[in-house]
Design an enzyme around this catalytic site. Structure first.
Site, PDB file in Angstrom:
ATOM      1  N   TYR A 143      41.553  29.041  37.848  1.00  0.00           N
ATOM      2  CA  TYR A 143      40.935  30.309  38.254  1.00  0.00           C
ATOM      3  C   TYR A 143      41.409  31.416  37.334  1.00  0.00           C
ATOM      4  CZ  TYR A 143      39.445  34.308  41.040  1.00  0.00           C
ATOM      5  OH  TYR A 143      38.850  35.474  41.471  1.00  0.00           O
ATOM      6  N   ASP A 235      47.219  31.724  31.167  1.00  0.00           N
ATOM      7  CA  ASP A 235      46.928  32.710  32.204  1.00  0.00           C
ATOM      8  C   ASP A 235      48.112  32.719  33.169  1.00  0.00           C
ATOM      9  OD1 ASP A 235      46.061  34.307  34.216  1.00  0.00           O
ATOM     10  OD2 ASP A 235      44.130  33.317  34.508  1.00  0.00           O
ATOM     11  N   LYS A 264      49.046  40.903  38.759  1.00  0.00           N
ATOM     12  CA  LYS A 264      49.896  40.772  39.955  1.00  0.00           C
ATOM     13  C   LYS A 264      51.278  41.440  39.815  1.00  0.00           C
ATOM     14  CE  LYS A 264      46.913  37.370  41.815  1.00  0.00           C
ATOM     15  NZ  LYS A 264      46.219  36.215  41.311  1.00  0.00           N
TER      16      LYS A 264
HETATM   17  C1  LIG Z   1      44.672  36.402  40.676  1.00  0.00           C
HETATM   18  C2  LIG Z   1      44.363  35.706  39.387  1.00  0.00           C
HETATM   19  C3  LIG Z   1      43.427  36.213  38.474  1.00  0.00           C
HETATM   20  C4  LIG Z   1      42.565  37.407  38.793  1.00  0.00           C
HETATM   21  O1  LIG Z   1      43.308  38.567  38.940  1.00  0.00           O
HETATM   22  P1  LIG Z   1      42.630  39.804  39.742  1.00  0.00           P
HETATM   23  O2  LIG Z   1      43.665  40.880  39.652  1.00  0.00           O
HETATM   24  O3  LIG Z   1      42.366  39.303  41.131  1.00  0.00           O
HETATM   25  O4  LIG Z   1      41.384  40.149  39.028  1.00  0.00           O
HETATM   26  C5  LIG Z   1      43.278  35.583  37.256  1.00  0.00           C
HETATM   27  N1  LIG Z   1      44.002  34.490  36.948  1.00  0.00           N
HETATM   28  C6  LIG Z   1      44.890  33.960  37.807  1.00  0.00           C
HETATM   29  C7  LIG Z   1      45.678  32.757  37.403  1.00  0.00           C
HETATM   30  C8  LIG Z   1      45.090  34.539  39.060  1.00  0.00           C
HETATM   31  O5  LIG Z   1      45.953  33.992  39.916  1.00  0.00           O
END
Ligand SMILES: *Cc1c(COP(=O)(O)O)cnc(C)c1O
Length: 446
Positions: A143, A235, A264
């Site tokens: 994701y 990521d 985050k």
């Molecule tokens: C939460 C998340 C995202 C997206 O971040 P948002 O601040 O919700 O747009 C992208 N990559 C990973 C691995 C995530 O956990």
């Protein structure tokens, strides 16, 4: 436990917010989600005054729990009262960038944005702009936020957008492969290596699992990217400043990506994202390079101040020792309970992340090397049956998890993430007593 006020609020919300929420996953609880009134350390209190021990922690950002330490609170307040933002650079952006570059192996320079999604959108554009290529390899079940290039499903040669609203033609440039499958990704590189701009991968699948890499997987990705001149993009939106402490998952794994995306935790609870990497690559962004990137709120002083004060607090206190020890205590407790009550299930996680996956394994429970959560130990009796990729998690008892187990935990005052797939988090505010109470609730609910 009553939910009258939450019910009324949801009723109002349904008239003005699609599905009653501003982010889809929040609507998953049936028949309706509880509305939160306030946080309190490791707990949240809902609109009806019910108190829950919280393992959602904002879906990841709240490493320290709901109470800001004094240093974070005063940094936020002073930057907010100086005037929230300017459209001109400020010192605090430089301070946070220096801190991140000092601690994260793959980062010399970074560009701040406002969400994890924005970070991965910009990282994909950067990889394409830097290499002059179009294809991006991603993991099935990975994701990367709500972005057009990565919301795909299928396998190489048969890829489609995973949502309406994205043209089929966009998906032509994205190649999803199963996580932990070295052969599959090697085949994709053999067929398309010269067209691949980058591999975008979570070091640990945190939104479908948690699934840890098997030994050598990221090294294989690193080697393939080097051989074909593609960028390895980690990521670390979830794992950044959580797994491996301040060096992030890349430091813990010992594999250095070319580009890293953050979100985050790095904003200390405020909206944030960042794209970091080697100077030569990151300088491809405008104005130093020609890959366009911009944002009105990017590098927002209040966010930067909250992020820096949070990370400095982590550097000066026993934050990672505390959360990782509690994570271990939770996972070990869960392994025992699962062995007793539902041996087909798998306890997963590392550092301060944990989850029970309702797998349907019919071999004995996980053993020796995996008592702290599945570590993909090839010597474990369950190695062949524990989840290796997103598909393995998807074939677990997801309805039982969401419809029976989650409400049973809520009714005992435990707030878990809303489905089988999303990670749960221990924070600096949790105590051993919280963990032990939570384990009792698991015993009841499993
Ligand atoms: C939460 C998340 C995202 C997206 O971040 P948002 O601040 O919700 O747009 C992208 N990559 C990973 C691995 C995530 O956990």
């Amino acid at each position: 436990m009553t939910h009258e006020r939450s019910r009324d609020l949801y009723d109002r919300a349904l008239s003005v917010l699609p599905g009653g929420v501003n982010s889809s996953v929040r609507a998953a609880p049936r028949p309706y989600p509880f509305f939160v009134e306030r946080g309190d350390g490791a707990h949240v209190v809902d609109a009806d005054g019910n108190r829950y021990v919280d393992y959602v922690m904002g879906y990841g950002p709240l490493l320290l729990g709901h109470d800001m330490p004094e240093s974070v609170r005063s940094a936020v307040q002073s930057h907010a009262s100086a005037g929230p933002m300017y459209g001109a650079p400020t010192e605090i952006e430089v301070d946070l960038a220096e801190f991140v570059a000092r601690h994260v192996p793959g980062v010399e320079m970074l560009r701040f944005v406002n969400s994890g999604t924005e970070a991965t959108v910009s990282a994909v554009r950067l990889a394409r702009g830097y290499t002059g290529r179009e294809k991006i390899v991603v993991m099935q079940g990975g994701y990367h936020g709500a972005q057009e290039s990565t919301l795909v499903e299928g396998e190489p040669g048969n890829v489609h957008p995973s949502t309406r609203g994205i043209p089929e033609s966009f998906a032509e440039h994205t190649i999803p492969v199963p996580f932990n499958d070295e052969e599959a990704v090697a085949e994709v590189f053999e067929a398309h290596g010269e067209e691949i701009a980058g591999v975008l991968v979570e070091p640990i699948l945190g939104n479908t699992g948690i699934v840890q890499p098997i030994e050598g997987y990221h090294e294989t990705l690193r080697d393939l990217c080097d051989e074909y001149g593609s960028l390895l993009v980690f990521d670390e939106v979830i794992t950044g400043f959580r797994v491996g402490g301040l060096q992030c998952a890349q430091g813990k794994l010992g594999v250095t990506p070319d580009v890293t995306t953050f979100g985050k935790i790095v904003g200390g609870g405020f909206p944030v994202g960042a794209i970091g990497g080697e100077t030569e690559i990151i300088e491809s962004f405008t104005p130093s390079g020609d890959v366009f990137q911009a944002g009105t709120f990017s590098g927002h002083p209040v966010t930067m101040a909250a992020g820096l004060a949070t990370l400095e607090f982590c550097a000066e206190n026993d934050v990672y020792d505390h959360v990782n020890a509690l994570g271990e205590r939770m996972r070990e407790g869960l392994v025992d309970i699962v062995a007793d009550q539902c041996p087909g299930y798998t306890v997963v996680g590392t550092d301060s992340m944990f989850k029970v996956i309702f797998t349907r394994a019919d071999s004995p429970p996980q053993d020796a090397g995996c008592t702290g959560g599945c570590s993909q130990d090839p010597d474990c009796v369950r190695f062949g049956e524990c989840p290796k990729d997103g598909g393995d998690v998807g074939s677990a008892e997801t309805d039982r998890w969401e419809r029976l187990f989650w409400p049973a935990m809520r009714d005992q005052g435990v707030f878990l993430t809303a489905n089988q797939f999303e990670s749960q988090f221990v924070s600096y505010a949790h105590t051993e007593a919280d963990i032990d109470e939570t384990l009792e609730a698991y015993k009841e609910a499993l």
